[in-house]
Write an enzyme that holds these catalytic residues in place. Structure first.
Site, PDB file in Angstrom:
ATOM      1  CB  CYS A  21      -3.753   3.366  -1.553  1.00  9.45           C
ATOM      2  SG  CYS A  21      -4.997   4.591  -1.201  1.00  9.45           S
ATOM      3  CG  HIS A  40      -1.903   0.977   1.394  1.00  7.24           C
ATOM      4  ND1 HIS A  40      -1.653   2.266   1.795  1.00  7.24           N
ATOM      5  CD2 HIS A  40      -3.248   0.896   1.189  1.00  7.24           C
ATOM      6  CE1 HIS A  40      -2.789   2.939   1.832  1.00  7.24           C
ATOM      7  NE2 HIS A  40      -3.774   2.139   1.460  1.00  7.24           N
ATOM      8  CG  ASP A  45       0.411  -2.408   6.109  1.00  6.12           C
ATOM      9  OD1 ASP A  45      -0.576  -2.551   6.854  1.00  6.12           O
ATOM     10  OD2 ASP A  45       0.386  -1.764   5.051  1.00  6.12           O
ATOM     11  CE  LYS A  52      -7.441   0.134   6.222  1.00  5.51           C
ATOM     12  NZ  LYS A  52      -8.243   0.585   5.086  1.00  5.51           N
ATOM     13  CD  GLN A 109      -7.331  -4.225   4.083  1.00  6.18           C
ATOM     14  OE1 GLN A 109      -8.292  -4.874   4.504  1.00  6.18           O
ATOM     15  NE2 GLN A 109      -7.451  -2.971   3.702  1.00  6.18           N
TER      16      GLN A 109
HETATM   17  C1  LIG Z   1      -2.594  -2.778   3.483  1.00  6.62           C
HETATM   18  C2  LIG Z   1      -2.866  -1.394   3.971  1.00  6.62           C
HETATM   19  N1  LIG Z   1      -1.899  -0.708   4.569  1.00  6.62           N
HETATM   20  C3  LIG Z   1      -2.089   0.536   5.036  1.00  6.62           C
HETATM   21  C4  LIG Z   1      -3.309   1.154   4.927  1.00  6.62           C
HETATM   22  C5  LIG Z   1      -3.487   2.529   5.470  1.00  6.62           C
HETATM   23  O1  LIG Z   1      -4.367   2.519   6.552  1.00  6.62           O
HETATM   24  P1  LIG Z   1      -4.849   3.892   7.216  1.00  6.62           P
HETATM   25  O2  LIG Z   1      -5.358   4.751   6.098  1.00  6.62           O
HETATM   26  O3  LIG Z   1      -5.918   3.472   8.160  1.00  6.62           O
HETATM   27  O4  LIG Z   1      -3.665   4.487   7.901  1.00  6.62           O
HETATM   28  C6  LIG Z   1      -4.354   0.478   4.296  1.00  6.62           C
HETATM   29  C7  LIG Z   1      -5.663   1.131   4.103  1.00  6.62           C
HETATM   30  O5  LIG Z   1      -6.409   0.828   3.216  1.00  6.62           O
HETATM   31  C8  LIG Z   1      -4.124  -0.838   3.816  1.00  6.62           C
HETATM   32  O6  LIG Z   1      -5.095  -1.515   3.214  1.00  6.62           O
END
Ligand SMILES: Cc1ncc(COP(=O)(O)O)c(C=O)c1O
Length: 408
Positions: free
Chosen positions: A365, A124, A201, A227, A204
């Site tokens: 993203c 991401h 990370d 999430k 998900q």
């Molecule tokens: C795999 C992954 N990493 C990071 C993020 C970023 O999360 P946040 O916008 O809640 O900081 C997301 C959000 O969609 C994500 O799907």
């Protein structure tokens, strides 16, 4: 196997009981953000109604109660992740800020020209752009682990890329585009053999199956409250305490200090050292309630239930002409991305929305991943603990109709 009572779960989500565009809402966008059960809304309301005060500051009783609830929430996160101590849990605004914290503290103080940062091709932007910036500022090199055509990591390539130059492996646990579950425990083990740090990370991952940071043995693990059925504006960075203790703060102000003179300041110990200013108190308490809810659902069989839904979705999609699944990972969680031979994903998304069906279309993203796959975007269908079989069937039927309409 435990009986998973879907109606009892849905009853806890008032937002689901509404019509959108004249149709019952079918929410298939939980990877973007999940809805919040009544217990989370109540916990936050209760806090504001009965215990609201600032934390770690005032000596009065109300402030004591607020601080206690706030720290109990931190303890709840620690037990949820099986961290050794709540001192390993830092509150952040979300996954993005958690990754930025590691990059700006550990990254800026440990990386230099000649060092390598290993990421995967399925990151991401939160993980990719952040390390890209740190690489530019420190002279370290970003290296990208390629993918197999299945949408899984190429582990042979990963092994070949590892060397004593590798200083950190920063990797997504579950891909938000492909749904691929990466073998993070194995990756951490290999990274450690060359002395590299590891950051996972988990944005998900946490909502779909239990995460045990001690079993994974990673140095850092990040996730977002929203999430995982919790509020927005709150997230978590788990950090192995020995790592945190060596890091300087990155934001400055109240709460993160021990003593201050006009000339210099002495900083607090972790985790407070990394929490400058008034934190998101009600959100932390809301997240704690969300993790109680999530653990309860997991104990009742939510993971197997959602896997069955996912299989129903995949089997339903496969025979539809003009639909292609993006990635076929052996281990998948929570979502499916599809593309169309004769239609644009945005058009399909709009037609589905007209039927009350919420899915996401776009690059999610992860622009470099989509470029690698030769795609401009996908339509992503993602599941939550509250989705039911009938919603999958409604979606599949509406998708077939949308494709017929767009093909004519
Ligand atoms: C795999 C992954 N990493 C990071 C993020 C970023 O999360 P946040 O916008 O809640 O900081 C997301 C959000 O969609 C994500 O799907």
């Amino acid at each position: 196997m435990t009986f998973f009572d879907i109606q009892q779960v849905r009853d806890q989500f008032p937002i689901l009981q509404q019509q959108i565009n004249g149709h019952p809402l079918v929410y298939l966008d939980s990877a973007a953000t999940a809805h919040k059960p009544e217990c989370v809304l109540q916990a936050m309301l209760d806090f504001y109604r009965t215990d609201n005060a600032n934390v770690h500051r005032s000596a009065h009783s109300l402030a004591g109660r607020a601080t206690q609830r706030f720290e109990q929430a931190r303890q709840r996160v620690a037990s949820f992740l099986n961290a050794r101590s709540s001192d390993e849990i830092i509150w952040t605004r979300g996954t993005t800020e958690a990754i930025n914290l590691v990059a700006n503290t550990w990254g800026k103080s440990h990386l230099q020209a000649g060092d390598e940062i290993l990421l995967s091709a399925m990151e991401h932007h939160a993980n990719l752009v952040t390390w890209q910036q740190i690489a530019q500022q420190t002279g370290a090199k970003l290296r990208i682990i390629p993918l197999l055509s299945s949408g899984e990591l190429d582990l042979l390539a990963f092994r070949a890329m590892l060397s004593t130059k590798t200083r950190i492996v920063a990797l997504v646990h579950v891909s938000n585009v492909l749904g691929t579950v990466n073998p993070v425990a194995e990756i951490v083990r290999l990274a450690k053999q060359v002395g590299a740090m590891t950051l996972i990370d988990g944005a998900q991952a946490v909502a779909h199956s239990p995460v045990d940071v001690q079993a994974l043995d990673c140095d850092f693990y990040a996730f977002s409250g929203h999430k995982a059925y919790g509020p927005t504006g709150i997230g978590v960075l788990y950090g192995r305490y020995e790592c945190l203790a060596q890091l300087a703060p990155w934001q400055f102000g109240g709460e993160m200090i021990r003593t201050v003179t006009f000339v210099e300041s002495e900083f607090n110990l972790p985790p407070l050292r990394f929490e400058a200013g008034t934190p998101a108190i009600a959100e932390a308490i809301g997240l704690s309630a969300a993790l109680d809810f999530l653990s309860e659902q997991q104990a009742a069989g939510a993971e197997a239930y959602q896997q069955a839904l996912l299989q129903r979705l995949i089997h339903g999609l496969q025979p539809i002409e003009g639909v292609e699944l993006v990635g076929q990972p052996t281990e998948r969680q929570g979502l499916v991305s599809i593309v169309f031979t004769h239609a644009h994903h945005h058009d399909v998304c709009q037609l589905l929305d007209a039927q009350g069906i919420a899915v996401r279309s776009g690059h999610h993203c992860a622009m470099p991943l989509l470029n690698t796959l030769g795609l401009a975007g996908t339509l992503r269908i993602s599941l939550g603990v509250y989705n039911k079989e009938m919603e999958i069937d409604i979606f599949l039927q509406a998708l077939r109709q949308a494709l017929e309409l767009l093909h004519d």
